[in-house]
Motif scaffolding. Sequence first.
Motif, PDB file in Angstrom:
ATOM      1  N   VAL A  25      45.744  71.982  40.083  1.00  0.00           N
ATOM      2  CA  VAL A  25      44.717  71.630  41.058  1.00  0.00           C
ATOM      3  C   VAL A  25      44.718  72.666  42.172  1.00  0.00           C
ATOM      4  O   VAL A  25      45.740  72.914  42.807  1.00  0.00           O
ATOM      5  N   THR A  26      43.553  73.261  42.411  1.00  0.00           N
ATOM      6  CA  THR A  26      43.441  74.261  43.470  1.00  0.00           C
ATOM      7  C   THR A  26      42.749  73.719  44.717  1.00  0.00           C
ATOM      8  O   THR A  26      42.781  74.347  45.765  1.00  0.00           O
ATOM      9  N   ASP A  27      42.105  72.547  44.590  1.00  0.00           N
ATOM     10  CA  ASP A  27      41.472  71.924  45.749  1.00  0.00           C
ATOM     11  C   ASP A  27      41.401  70.410  45.511  1.00  0.00           C
ATOM     12  O   ASP A  27      40.678  69.961  44.626  1.00  0.00           O
ATOM     13  N   TYR A  28      42.149  69.658  46.277  1.00  0.00           N
ATOM     14  CA  TYR A  28      42.143  68.203  46.117  1.00  0.00           C
ATOM     15  C   TYR A  28      40.893  67.556  46.721  1.00  0.00           C
ATOM     16  O   TYR A  28      40.620  66.388  46.456  1.00  0.00           O
ATOM     17  N   ARG A  29      40.167  68.256  47.530  1.00  0.00           N
ATOM     18  CA  ARG A  29      38.933  67.748  48.152  1.00  0.00           C
ATOM     19  C   ARG A  29      39.165  66.382  48.817  1.00  0.00           C
ATOM     20  O   ARG A  29      38.317  65.487  48.753  1.00  0.00           O
ATOM     21  N   THR A  30      40.304  66.238  49.446  1.00  0.00           N
ATOM     22  CA  THR A  30      40.727  64.936  49.969  1.00  0.00           C
ATOM     23  C   THR A  30      39.724  64.351  50.953  1.00  0.00           C
ATOM     24  O   THR A  30      39.481  63.137  50.963  1.00  0.00           O
ATOM     25  N   SER A  31      39.111  65.192  51.782  1.00  0.00           N
ATOM     26  CA  SER A  31      38.176  64.684  52.788  1.00  0.00           C
ATOM     27  C   SER A  31      36.980  63.981  52.160  1.00  0.00           C
ATOM     28  O   SER A  31      36.351  63.120  52.787  1.00  0.00           O
ATOM     29  N   VAL A  32      36.668  64.320  50.919  1.00  0.00           N
ATOM     30  CA  VAL A  32      35.556  63.688  50.207  1.00  0.00           C
ATOM     31  C   VAL A  32      36.069  62.763  49.101  1.00  0.00           C
ATOM     32  O   VAL A  32      35.672  61.608  48.995  1.00  0.00           O
ATOM     33  N   SER A  33      36.982  63.277  48.272  1.00  0.00           N
ATOM     34  CA  SER A  33      37.446  62.510  47.108  1.00  0.00           C
ATOM     35  C   SER A  33      38.446  61.420  47.464  1.00  0.00           C
ATOM     36  O   SER A  33      38.579  60.429  46.738  1.00  0.00           O
ATOM     37  N   GLY A  34      39.169  61.599  48.568  1.00  0.00           N
ATOM     38  CA  GLY A  34      40.221  60.660  48.927  1.00  0.00           C
ATOM     39  C   GLY A  34      41.460  60.803  48.063  1.00  0.00           C
ATOM     40  O   GLY A  34      42.383  59.980  48.140  1.00  0.00           O
ATOM     41  N   ILE A  35      41.517  61.839  47.249  1.00  0.00           N
ATOM     42  CA  ILE A  35      42.636  62.049  46.329  1.00  0.00           C
ATOM     43  C   ILE A  35      43.709  62.902  46.986  1.00  0.00           C
ATOM     44  O   ILE A  35      43.420  63.939  47.604  1.00  0.00           O
ATOM     45  N   ARG A  36      44.960  62.468  46.825  1.00  0.00           N
ATOM     46  CA  ARG A  36      46.123  63.193  47.325  1.00  0.00           C
ATOM     47  C   ARG A  36      47.052  63.525  46.163  1.00  0.00           C
ATOM     48  O   ARG A  36      46.985  62.867  45.112  1.00  0.00           O
ATOM     49  N   PRO A  37      47.924  64.517  46.322  1.00  0.00           N
ATOM     50  CA  PRO A  37      48.781  64.944  45.194  1.00  0.00           C
ATOM     51  C   PRO A  37      49.537  63.799  44.538  1.00  0.00           C
ATOM     52  O   PRO A  37      49.614  63.717  43.305  1.00  0.00           O
ATOM     53  N   GLN A  38      50.113  62.889  45.350  1.00  0.00           N
ATOM     54  CA  GLN A  38      50.913  61.812  44.768  1.00  0.00           C
ATOM     55  C   GLN A  38      50.073  60.825  43.964  1.00  0.00           C
ATOM     56  O   GLN A  38      50.582  60.135  43.068  1.00  0.00           O
ATOM     57  N   ASP A  39      48.773  60.736  44.265  1.00  0.00           N
ATOM     58  CA  ASP A  39      47.908  59.797  43.541  1.00  0.00           C
ATOM     59  C   ASP A  39      47.809  60.158  42.064  1.00  0.00           C
ATOM     60  O   ASP A  39      47.975  59.294  41.187  1.00  0.00           O
ATOM     61  N   ILE A  40      47.528  61.411  41.790  1.00  0.00           N
ATOM     62  CA  ILE A  40      47.352  61.798  40.390  1.00  0.00           C
ATOM     63  C   ILE A  40      48.672  62.200  39.735  1.00  0.00           C
ATOM     64  O   ILE A  40      48.775  62.174  38.499  1.00  0.00           O
ATOM     65  N   ALA A  41      49.688  62.530  40.534  1.00  0.00           N
ATOM     66  CA  ALA A  41      51.000  62.819  39.952  1.00  0.00           C
ATOM     67  C   ALA A  41      51.562  61.582  39.267  1.00  0.00           C
ATOM     68  O   ALA A  41      52.260  61.675  38.248  1.00  0.00           O
ATOM     69  N   ASN A  42      51.242  60.414  39.816  1.00  0.00           N
ATOM     70  CA  ASN A  42      51.700  59.147  39.242  1.00  0.00           C
ATOM     71  C   ASN A  42      50.617  58.468  38.399  1.00  0.00           C
ATOM     72  O   ASN A  42      50.744  57.287  38.076  1.00  0.00           O
ATOM     73  N   GLY A  43      49.552  59.207  38.077  1.00  0.00           N
ATOM     74  CA  GLY A  43      48.454  58.633  37.306  1.00  0.00           C
ATOM     75  C   GLY A  43      48.775  58.514  35.828  1.00  0.00           C
ATOM     76  O   GLY A  43      49.878  58.822  35.369  1.00  0.00           O
ATOM     77  N   GLU A  44      47.779  58.086  35.066  1.00  0.00           N
ATOM     78  CA  GLU A  44      47.936  57.922  33.618  1.00  0.00           C
ATOM     79  C   GLU A  44      47.365  59.137  32.887  1.00  0.00           C
ATOM     80  O   GLU A  44      46.605  59.926  33.442  1.00  0.00           O
ATOM     81  N   GLU A  45      47.738  59.258  31.622  1.00  0.00           N
ATOM     82  CA  GLU A  45      47.273  60.385  30.818  1.00  0.00           C
ATOM     83  C   GLU A  45      45.752  60.309  30.624  1.00  0.00           C
ATOM     84  O   GLU A  45      45.189  59.220  30.467  1.00  0.00           O
ATOM     85  N   PHE A  46      45.120  61.465  30.631  1.00  0.00           N
ATOM     86  CA  PHE A  46      43.666  61.533  30.525  1.00  0.00           C
ATOM     87  C   PHE A  46      43.161  60.861  29.250  1.00  0.00           C
ATOM     88  O   PHE A  46      42.208  60.063  29.289  1.00  0.00           O
ATOM     89  N   THR A  47      43.795  61.139  28.126  1.00  0.00           N
ATOM     90  CA  THR A  47      43.319  60.597  26.848  1.00  0.00           C
ATOM     91  C   THR A  47      43.362  59.074  26.841  1.00  0.00           C
ATOM     92  O   THR A  47      42.442  58.419  26.337  1.00  0.00           O
ATOM     93  N   ALA A  48      44.433  58.496  27.402  1.00  0.00           N
ATOM     94  CA  ALA A  48      44.560  57.036  27.431  1.00  0.00           C
ATOM     95  C   ALA A  48      43.460  56.417  28.278  1.00  0.00           C
ATOM     96  O   ALA A  48      42.841  55.414  27.885  1.00  0.00           O
ATOM     97  N   VAL A  49      43.186  57.014  29.442  1.00  0.00           N
ATOM     98  CA  VAL A  49      42.133  56.492  30.319  1.00  0.00           C
ATOM     99  C   VAL A  49      40.765  56.678  29.674  1.00  0.00           C
ATOM    100  O   VAL A  49      39.908  55.786  29.734  1.00  0.00           O
ATOM    101  N   GLN A  50      40.559  57.818  29.065  1.00  0.00           N
ATOM    102  CA  GLN A  50      39.285  58.088  28.388  1.00  0.00           C
ATOM    103  C   GLN A  50      39.009  57.047  27.306  1.00  0.00           C
ATOM    104  O   GLN A  50      37.885  56.531  27.199  1.00  0.00           O
ATOM    105  N   ASN A  51      40.021  56.712  26.514  1.00  0.00           N
ATOM    106  CA  ASN A  51      39.852  55.709  25.458  1.00  0.00           C
ATOM    107  C   ASN A  51      39.531  54.336  26.040  1.00  0.00           C
ATOM    108  O   ASN A  51      38.707  53.592  25.491  1.00  0.00           O
ATOM    109  N   GLU A  52      40.160  53.977  27.153  1.00  0.00           N
ATOM    110  CA  GLU A  52      39.879  52.698  27.799  1.00  0.00           C
ATOM    111  C   GLU A  52      38.428  52.632  28.266  1.00  0.00           C
ATOM    112  O   GLU A  52      37.756  51.602  28.114  1.00  0.00           O
ATOM    113  N   VAL A  53      37.953  53.727  28.839  1.00  0.00           N
ATOM    114  CA  VAL A  53      36.577  53.764  29.328  1.00  0.00           C
ATOM    115  C   VAL A  53      35.597  53.635  28.164  1.00  0.00           C
ATOM    116  O   VAL A  53      34.616  52.879  28.237  1.00  0.00           O
ATOM    117  N   VAL A  54      35.848  54.346  27.077  1.00  0.00           N
ATOM    118  CA  VAL A  54      34.956  54.303  25.914  1.00  0.00           C
ATOM    119  C   VAL A  54      34.871  52.881  25.360  1.00  0.00           C
ATOM    120  O   VAL A  54      33.775  52.371  25.059  1.00  0.00           O
TER     121      VAL A  54
END
Length: 284
Positions: free
Chosen positions: A154-183
Amino acid sequence: MSTTQRQKQFDRNRSRATNTASGSSGPSNNSSTTVGSKNVVSPNQRKLQTSMERLQVQQANTSRRAAGSNWMAAAGAAAVGSENQEANVESAPLTKSARMRIKKKAQRNRYLAMDCEMVGVGHNGQDDMLARVSIVNRVGQVLLDKHVKPRMEVTDYRTSVSGIRPQDIANGEEFTAVQNEVVKLLHGRILVGHALGNDLAVLSIRHPFDDIRDTSRYKPLCKLVSNGHTPSLKRLTMAVLGQEIQTGEHNSVEDARAAMGIYNRIAADWEKYLEKKRHQQQHY
């Protein structure tokens, strides 16, 4: 007769049988007589034994103290009986109120609103990468809200807009697992949102065009609010709902609820508009 009463009756009969058996060996026993080497059982004793056997058959003793070493077997038999009873209840026809509750729940979950938050990757953070996805139903209940682990640096967390901080996605779930849940969640549903093309692209998924209700692309609404230009979700929410959102960092749950609120307010006109367009296309 209740279970407790049966237990007391059983104990009394067992005590009587024991006393009778012990008294039969004494010289003053009048209930039985000895003929040769055989004991002749009196009619009263036979009646008592029959009563005891009947009690034992009728009463499934599930009390641990009373059942002793047979408690587990007795409890298992009782559990099987309760499972059969539950199966009979499940097979019973649903009441009218139960059918109405199921129908309302299905209607609430037929329309889902989604919003995603992205962070920047690549040179100067110009490219988007999924960091959070939220999905709510028609009444705003959250069905999914998850942060996603980064797949690139990640080169820009865009926190002022996205509200995302490093620890939020460091402890997140794998992309594929979340993608399958959404589908799975969106399958067969009407998808509501704002600028959904960006959300679907960052999730690397597709959704049937006829099942999308994008508040940034509904022409009558855009014409009314921003003279035909693409309005922001913040502007639409204020104009249609009279609510102010995105006063600071964005929240994907709040944005998804706002998009669903806008759709709910104009759903009847929106669906008539789409039906008219489909009718016109069939005649050309």
